[in-house]
Design a protein around this motif. Structure first.
Motif, PDB file in Angstrom:
ATOM      1  N   GLN A  14     -69.316  32.497  49.133  1.00  0.00           N
ATOM      2  CA  GLN A  14     -69.577  31.098  48.757  1.00  0.00           C
ATOM      3  C   GLN A  14     -70.850  31.075  50.296  1.00  0.00           C
ATOM      4  O   GLN A  14     -70.684  31.949  50.025  1.00  0.00           O
ATOM      5  N   THR A  15     -71.185  29.626  49.825  1.00  0.00           N
ATOM      6  CA  THR A  15     -72.374  29.886  50.676  1.00  0.00           C
ATOM      7  C   THR A  15     -71.598  28.770  51.744  1.00  0.00           C
ATOM      8  O   THR A  15     -71.153  28.135  51.442  1.00  0.00           O
ATOM      9  N   ILE A  16     -71.311  28.808  53.149  1.00  0.00           N
ATOM     10  CA  ILE A  16     -71.016  28.449  54.703  1.00  0.00           C
ATOM     11  C   ILE A  16     -72.107  28.349  55.752  1.00  0.00           C
ATOM     12  O   ILE A  16     -72.769  28.945  55.937  1.00  0.00           O
ATOM     13  N   THR A  17     -72.394  26.872  55.646  1.00  0.00           N
ATOM     14  CA  THR A  17     -73.174  26.178  56.711  1.00  0.00           C
ATOM     15  C   THR A  17     -72.278  25.789  58.224  1.00  0.00           C
ATOM     16  O   THR A  17     -71.753  25.229  57.762  1.00  0.00           O
ATOM     17  N   HIS A  18     -72.899  26.452  59.430  1.00  0.00           N
ATOM     18  CA  HIS A  18     -71.445  26.003  60.156  1.00  0.00           C
ATOM     19  C   HIS A  18     -72.501  26.027  61.577  1.00  0.00           C
ATOM     20  O   HIS A  18     -73.731  26.954  62.133  1.00  0.00           O
ATOM     21  N   ALA A  62     -60.377  36.182  55.449  1.00  0.00           N
ATOM     22  CA  ALA A  62     -60.033  35.165  57.154  1.00  0.00           C
ATOM     23  C   ALA A  62     -59.803  35.600  58.070  1.00  0.00           C
ATOM     24  O   ALA A  62     -60.766  35.478  59.057  1.00  0.00           O
ATOM     25  N   GLU A  63     -60.790  37.233  58.256  1.00  0.00           N
ATOM     26  CA  GLU A  63     -61.886  37.694  58.978  1.00  0.00           C
ATOM     27  C   GLU A  63     -62.838  37.380  59.503  1.00  0.00           C
ATOM     28  O   GLU A  63     -63.052  37.053  60.395  1.00  0.00           O
ATOM     29  N   PHE A  64     -63.861  36.825  58.256  1.00  0.00           N
ATOM     30  CA  PHE A  64     -65.010  35.403  58.089  1.00  0.00           C
ATOM     31  C   PHE A  64     -64.665  34.794  58.964  1.00  0.00           C
ATOM     32  O   PHE A  64     -64.863  34.717  59.917  1.00  0.00           O
ATOM     33  N   VAL A  68     -65.769  33.281  62.850  1.00  0.00           N
ATOM     34  CA  VAL A  68     -66.270  31.867  64.054  1.00  0.00           C
ATOM     35  C   VAL A  68     -65.896  31.339  64.090  1.00  0.00           C
ATOM     36  O   VAL A  68     -66.213  30.625  65.347  1.00  0.00           O
ATOM     37  N   ARG A  69     -64.872  30.660  64.118  1.00  0.00           N
ATOM     38  CA  ARG A  69     -63.597  30.482  65.210  1.00  0.00           C
ATOM     39  C   ARG A  69     -63.763  31.544  66.738  1.00  0.00           C
ATOM     40  O   ARG A  69     -64.214  31.012  67.822  1.00  0.00           O
ATOM     41  N   VAL A  87     -65.351  42.762  66.380  1.00  0.00           N
ATOM     42  CA  VAL A  87     -65.023  41.723  65.274  1.00  0.00           C
ATOM     43  C   VAL A  87     -64.611  42.870  64.187  1.00  0.00           C
ATOM     44  O   VAL A  87     -64.411  42.767  62.929  1.00  0.00           O
ATOM     45  N   HIS A  88     -65.848  43.591  63.869  1.00  0.00           N
ATOM     46  CA  HIS A  88     -66.801  44.475  62.974  1.00  0.00           C
ATOM     47  C   HIS A  88     -65.562  45.515  63.022  1.00  0.00           C
ATOM     48  O   HIS A  88     -65.349  46.490  63.126  1.00  0.00           O
TER      49      HIS A  88
END
Length: 88
Positions: A14-18, A62-64, A68-69, A87-88
């Motif tokens: 999906q497309t996500i904006t944060h 969930a990893e993504f 972000v958090r 992270v990666h």
């Protein structure tokens, strides 16, 4: 991501904006394999792909979200060396 034969795209893609940054979250696997790939595509077409695969598409998403958090979206699409190890 265009649909290609042999690539199974997760419905979690999906497309996500944060924080004013928009990315396309792509979660996919090759037909006949079990590992899911997590890829972020930024507005300029740059791509960040996690080196490890995930057992499920939900684990990849969930990893993504954890990234972000923990780091913020800007660091996920343009990590420095310390972030890559974390992270990666």
């Amino acid at each position: 991501m265009a649909d290609f034969p042999g690539i199974i795209r997760s419905p979690l893609s999906q497309t996500i904006t944060h924080d004013g940054i928009t990315v396309q979250v792509e979660i996919y696997r090759l037909e006949g394999t079990e590992g899911w790939t997590l890829e972020l595509v930024d507005a300029e077409g740059g791509s960040t792909v996690w080196q490890d695969s995930f057992a499920t598409d939900a684990e990849a998403f969930a990893e993504f979200m954890d990234g972000v958090r923990q780091l913020g979206l800007a660091k996920l699409i343009d990590p420095d060396e310390d972030d890559i190890a974390t992270v990666h």
